[in-house]
Design a protein around this motif. Structure first.
Motif, PDB file in Angstrom:
ATOM      1  N   LEU A  13      -5.921  30.008 -26.001  1.00  6.87           N
ATOM      2  CA  LEU A  13      -7.075  29.412 -25.329  1.00  6.87           C
ATOM      3  C   LEU A  13      -7.007  27.896 -25.435  1.00  6.87           C
ATOM      4  N   THR A  14      -7.285  27.224 -24.317  1.00  7.91           N
ATOM      5  CA  THR A  14      -7.556  25.788 -24.350  1.00  7.91           C
ATOM      6  C   THR A  14      -8.879  25.533 -23.643  1.00  7.91           C
ATOM      7  N   THR A  15      -9.644  24.594 -24.164  1.00  5.26           N
ATOM      8  CA  THR A  15     -10.871  24.183 -23.510  1.00  5.26           C
ATOM      9  C   THR A  15     -10.612  22.879 -22.756  1.00  5.26           C
ATOM     10  N   GLU A  16     -11.555  22.507 -21.924  1.00  8.84           N
ATOM     11  CA  GLU A  16     -11.410  21.253 -21.188  1.00  8.84           C
ATOM     12  C   GLU A  16     -11.291  20.076 -22.151  1.00  8.84           C
ATOM     13  N   GLN A  17     -12.086  20.094 -23.206  1.00 12.58           N
ATOM     14  CA  GLN A  17     -12.047  19.014 -24.191  1.00 12.58           C
ATOM     15  C   GLN A  17     -10.711  18.998 -24.939  1.00 12.58           C
ATOM     16  N   MET A  18     -10.181  20.154 -25.261  1.00 12.41           N
ATOM     17  CA  MET A  18      -8.890  20.228 -25.944  1.00 12.41           C
ATOM     18  C   MET A  18      -7.774  19.642 -25.085  1.00 12.41           C
TER      19      MET A  18
END
Length: 419
Positions: free
Chosen positions: A298-303
């Motif tokens: 998983l990656t988030t937009e912030q990451m």
């Protein structure tokens, strides 16, 4: 050894050679085979292939080719191995290699029907415990491979955006449901099974022949809106909570390519019933397990903005997760006379192992949202938020055989349509 240098050490060595459908910018869809960092355009080398194959290998989908069965796939593999290892062909063929990063991949078949099964026993047990702590598995689970018919029209290739679905949801303490964006959006780590040669209506496929009807495998993410599902699934099962999108990796990895990585099916625990005769086959017990390693990140937009490495959600293996084999799935699906057709897609259901590091959905990882996970940048997740991207990967490794991969299955969540 292939003369394609990037094939060595990649997920697509000469021993893999999966088929897919690709297109270049403003170009037509056509079949190709993955080799290293490239795609070999099969339409461009038909003069080097059997003339009788030409019509099916020039189509924008692989249904016609898969209908020929495993024998044709084996013959094509042998010929491609010759072409891609013999230097005599290099000058003519090298010009027909196209970088994988330069093309768009598509769903490889025109899918007539899509069926999702539930053969991951640890997933079924984990989910059952959340709703029936004293009786997580219903009595039929160990006798019959459970499945339901999904929606073929919403199957898309890796990279398609995941539009958050709107739907009815009902809070436990609410008097009535409301309609709006799902608040409990989830992924499901699955394998996809592509059907090759079909069967006639009314003619079941015997368990000993079921493997011959499997053209190959891919990764599959059956995105799920858990809050919609909890409200709608009784009495008929999943509907709008599942059919808004199913993502597949674009390559069909053949059963022949996976042969060196087959494993025995895990022995059934003491006290479990043995499969009924129509689902029991000695060869399947010995080689029906799929030694495929699975990973979800998983990656988030912030990451992504901050350059933080993807968070590993799970790592496990298909053979440790599946209570029923792929052959048992196919045999059972056709056991009432249902006719399977070339290009049909079957999902295994979520593949979770018995370890907390091998859970194949956020519903299990966060225990229904009660225990959110903390990411490296401090963000918390119980379910998927807008901007989150889930990537599924799978590969096989074995002594005496090279690593081969199934490609990636990627989806990024975008906001629900405005009401």
């Amino acid at each position: 050894m292939s003369w394609v240098d990037s094939a060595r050490g990649s997920d697509f060595p000469i021993e893999n050679l999966p088929l897919g459908i690709f297109s270049e910018a403003k170009g037509r869809r056509r079949p190709g085979v993955a080799i290293g960092d490239y795609i070999l355009d099969l339409c461009a080398i038909t003069d080097l292939l059997d003339e009788s194959w030409r019509e099916d290998l020039e189509q924008p989908v692989l249904n016609g080719w898969l209908a020929r069965g495993q024998g044709a796939t084996s013959e094509l593999r042998e010929r491609l191995i010759e072409i891609l290892t013999d230097e005599r062909y290099r000058d003519d063929v090298e010009a027909q290699l196209i970088g994988q990063s330069e093309v768009r991949m598509h769903v490889p078949c025109l899918i007539g029907d899509y069926t999702d099964f539930y053969v991951g026993i640890h997933h079924a047990t984990n989910v059952g415990k959340q709703f029936r702590p004293d009786n997580p598995l219903l009595p039929n689970y160990k006798y019959v491979p459970i499945g339901y018919h999904g929606r073929a029209s919403s199957v898309r290739a890796s990279g398609e955006e995941v539009v958050r679905p709107n739907g009815q949801r009902k809070a436990p303490d609410a008097d009535a449901p409301e309609y709006g964006p799902s608040r409990r959006l989830d992924y499901e780590l699955e394998l996809g099974i592509w059907i090759g040669r079909g069967n006639e209506l009314g003619s079941p496929i015997p368990i000993g022949e079921a493997g011959e009807h499997i053209a190959g495998y891919c990764l599959l993410n059956d995105w799920s809106a858990r809050d919609l599902q909890a409200w709608e699934y009784q009495p008929l099962g999943p509907f709008l909570a599942k059919n808004f999108l199913t993502t597949v990796s674009p390559w069909i990895v053949s059963a022949e390519a996976l042969a060196p990585y087959r494993e025995p099916m895990p022995p059934r625990p003491s006290g479990d019933p043995q499969p009924l005769p129509y689902l029991d086959d000695a060869a399947d017990r010995e080689r029906g397990g799929l030694g495929i390693q699975l990973e979800a990140t998983l990656t988030t937009e912030q990451m992504r903005r901050s350059g933080v490495a993807p968070h590993i959600l799970s790592r496990g293996s298909a053979d440790a997760a599946m209570y029923w084999s792929a052959a048992q799935i196919v045999a059972h699906h056709s056991s009432n006379g249902c006719n399977l057709q070339a290009g049909d897609l079957i999902g295994t259901g979520t593949l979770s192992t018995d370890s907390v590091s091998g859970l194949g959905s956020l519903l299990e990882i966060s225990q229904g949202g009660k225990q959110p996970i903390q990411l490296a940048n401090g963000e918390m997740r119980a379910f998927l938020e807008d901007g989150d991207e889930v990537t599924l990967r799978a590969w096989c490794e074995a002594d005496g055989a090279p690593r081969i991969g199934l490609g990636e299955c990627v989806g990024r969540v975008v906001p629900a349509p405005a009401l």
